[in-house]
Write a protein that holds these residues in place. Sequence first.
Motif, PDB file in Angstrom:
ATOM      1  N   HIS A 131       1.057  -1.190   0.369  1.00 12.02           N
ATOM      2  CA  HIS A 131      -0.160   0.006   0.181  1.00 12.02           C
ATOM      3  C   HIS A 131       0.883   1.315  -0.140  1.00 12.02           C
ATOM      4  O   HIS A 131       1.672   1.884   1.017  1.00 12.02           O
ATOM      5  CB  HIS A 131      -0.332  -0.136   1.340  1.00 12.02           C
ATOM      6  N   ILE A 132       0.923   2.504  -0.863  1.00 19.62           N
ATOM      7  CA  ILE A 132       1.291   3.520  -1.030  1.00 19.62           C
ATOM      8  C   ILE A 132       0.014   4.548  -0.624  1.00 19.62           C
ATOM      9  O   ILE A 132      -0.979   4.581  -0.972  1.00 19.62           O
ATOM     10  CB  ILE A 132       2.170   3.220  -2.359  1.00 19.62           C
ATOM     11  N   VAL A 133       0.602   5.373   0.049  1.00 23.30           N
ATOM     12  CA  VAL A 133       0.302   6.393   0.174  1.00 23.30           C
ATOM     13  C   VAL A 133       0.191   7.348  -0.562  1.00 23.30           C
ATOM     14  O   VAL A 133       1.391   7.547   0.096  1.00 23.30           O
ATOM     15  CB  VAL A 133      -0.036   6.961   1.503  1.00 23.30           C
ATOM     16  N   ALA A 138       0.683   8.073  -8.252  1.00 26.17           N
ATOM     17  CA  ALA A 138      -0.714   7.368  -8.144  1.00 26.17           C
ATOM     18  C   ALA A 138      -0.535   6.490  -9.581  1.00 26.17           C
ATOM     19  O   ALA A 138      -0.842   5.182  -9.471  1.00 26.17           O
ATOM     20  CB  ALA A 138      -1.666   7.992  -7.811  1.00 26.17           C
ATOM     21  N   LEU A 139      -0.613   6.936 -10.846  1.00 31.09           N
ATOM     22  CA  LEU A 139      -0.859   5.873 -11.720  1.00 31.09           C
ATOM     23  C   LEU A 139       0.229   5.126 -12.516  1.00 31.09           C
ATOM     24  O   LEU A 139       0.005   4.123 -12.404  1.00 31.09           O
ATOM     25  CB  LEU A 139      -0.615   7.223 -13.261  1.00 31.09           C
ATOM     26  N   TYR A 140       1.115   5.465 -11.898  1.00 30.25           N
ATOM     27  CA  TYR A 140       2.702   4.494 -12.069  1.00 30.25           C
ATOM     28  C   TYR A 140       2.646   3.440 -11.272  1.00 30.25           C
ATOM     29  O   TYR A 140       2.662   2.582 -11.597  1.00 30.25           O
ATOM     30  CB  TYR A 140       4.048   5.597 -11.587  1.00 30.25           C
ATOM     31  N   LEU A 165      -7.862   3.440 -13.825  1.00 34.07           N
ATOM     32  CA  LEU A 165      -6.368   3.740 -12.646  1.00 34.07           C
ATOM     33  C   LEU A 165      -5.761   4.225 -11.524  1.00 34.07           C
ATOM     34  O   LEU A 165      -5.840   3.506 -10.543  1.00 34.07           O
ATOM     35  CB  LEU A 165      -5.492   3.049 -13.580  1.00 34.07           C
ATOM     36  N   VAL A 166      -6.576   5.208 -11.659  1.00 28.30           N
ATOM     37  CA  VAL A 166      -6.611   6.574 -10.754  1.00 28.30           C
ATOM     38  C   VAL A 166      -8.114   6.984  -9.758  1.00 28.30           C
ATOM     39  O   VAL A 166      -7.713   6.662  -8.345  1.00 28.30           O
ATOM     40  CB  VAL A 166      -6.121   7.824 -11.198  1.00 28.30           C
ATOM     41  N   GLY A 171       0.539  -2.658  -9.843  1.00 29.73           N
ATOM     42  CA  GLY A 171       0.239  -3.400  -9.220  1.00 29.73           C
ATOM     43  C   GLY A 171      -0.080  -3.040  -7.757  1.00 29.73           C
ATOM     44  O   GLY A 171      -0.768  -3.741  -7.131  1.00 29.73           O
ATOM     45  N   TYR A 172       0.695  -1.886  -7.231  1.00 25.05           N
ATOM     46  CA  TYR A 172       0.783  -1.656  -5.920  1.00 25.05           C
ATOM     47  C   TYR A 172      -0.679  -0.922  -5.522  1.00 25.05           C
ATOM     48  O   TYR A 172      -2.147  -0.073  -6.204  1.00 25.05           O
ATOM     49  CB  TYR A 172       1.052  -0.579  -5.298  1.00 25.05           C
TER      50      TYR A 172
END
Length: 402
Positions: free
Chosen positions: A8-10, A22-24, A102-103, A29-30
């Motif tokens: 998980h990435i904030v 966020a798109l990257y 995706l976003v 797959g994050y």
Amino acid sequence: MAVESPAHIVVVGAGTIGIEAALYARFLGYQVTLLDSGDVGASLRKWGHVRMFTPFGANCTRLGRSALAAQYDDPALPPDDQYVTAGEYLDKYLQPLAESDLVANCVKRHHTVVSIARSSQTKTENLGLPERGETPLITLAKDQQGHEHVFESDIVLDCSGVGGQPNFIGGGGSPAVGELAARPHFETGLIDASGQDANRFANQQILVIGAGHSAATNICQLSVLARETLETHVTWVTREAKANGQTGPVAVIQDDPLPQRKHLAGEANQLIVDEAGHLDHWPETTVKSIHFEPQNSHFHVTLDGKHAGIHTFDRVVANVGYRPNLEMLKELQLDLCPHTDGIKSLIQPEPNFYLLGSKSYGRDSSYLVADGFDQIRRVFAIIGDRENLDLYAEPPGSSNLA
């Protein structure tokens, strides 16, 4: 050590770099949560009438364009060499990207980040030790209703920018006397003197403070307004006298790779020479105090230096730069430049925390969007422990999309 998806990435900040990051991350797959105190591209919207210094092709990526092409039948993107306004860029590229599959589900608007910290370690614990990265990062945010939310993550990317925190107008960078009370009543960004702000500034006595490109933009706009409305007068106060070899205070880079920026600086300086009674430049002068009089909406400003004295203005525009909001990072272990408050290295002492975009440059105004894109590429190569990972790279044999 790699942090593998679906960790998980904030991401903090829904501007250009936050949306791209966020798109990257989603493409790899994050899991992503994207927090912003306002709407997508809110800072861009504030100066939406202003043309960008760099062409459209320098402000978008191959990944972003591919996402739009997959989402929409006809994205209708501007040509790469076109200099669009910030508003056009937001409407044609960033907003559609934020609404892409995706976003879109990652974005939480109107969530103001209060603090980013470790779940069970204070700033003073385990500096440089592996144990520091063994507990998750905790991001505390407050929504529009004042409710607090906690987001636990493996990684935090702070892309929140600097636009929300203008510098103070006092001569040494501290608040001028009375500034904290007066600040809500004066401008700190780019005004639209030929559009929505024309009526507020027409036939007014206006003080502009600062010698950077934002001040130059406002001076050029207000000069046009002053020629059209004869009672409009602009006083331009700068700490500097003249930039090296120039007719005015704005530095002109002779071999500037951005011709629009060079032209703007030269035009603002030349206005001092060509002024026809509607513009005064007061160099080597600073603001000592400022008082806003609500009864008549006037500012009483005490100046120090070459043009010391007390003066009255109807409008004040302060363009003295920005600083990063570091308050929410107080419990993180950071290595920041003492000169700019920017980062010295993309990799910080705090494991899995990264500052990206203009905030990573601190008070250094040389940042360009392309620098942020390169940071995104590099940080995900670090996160994935894959040196050659580059989603922005052009596939062999294909045409250049960015």
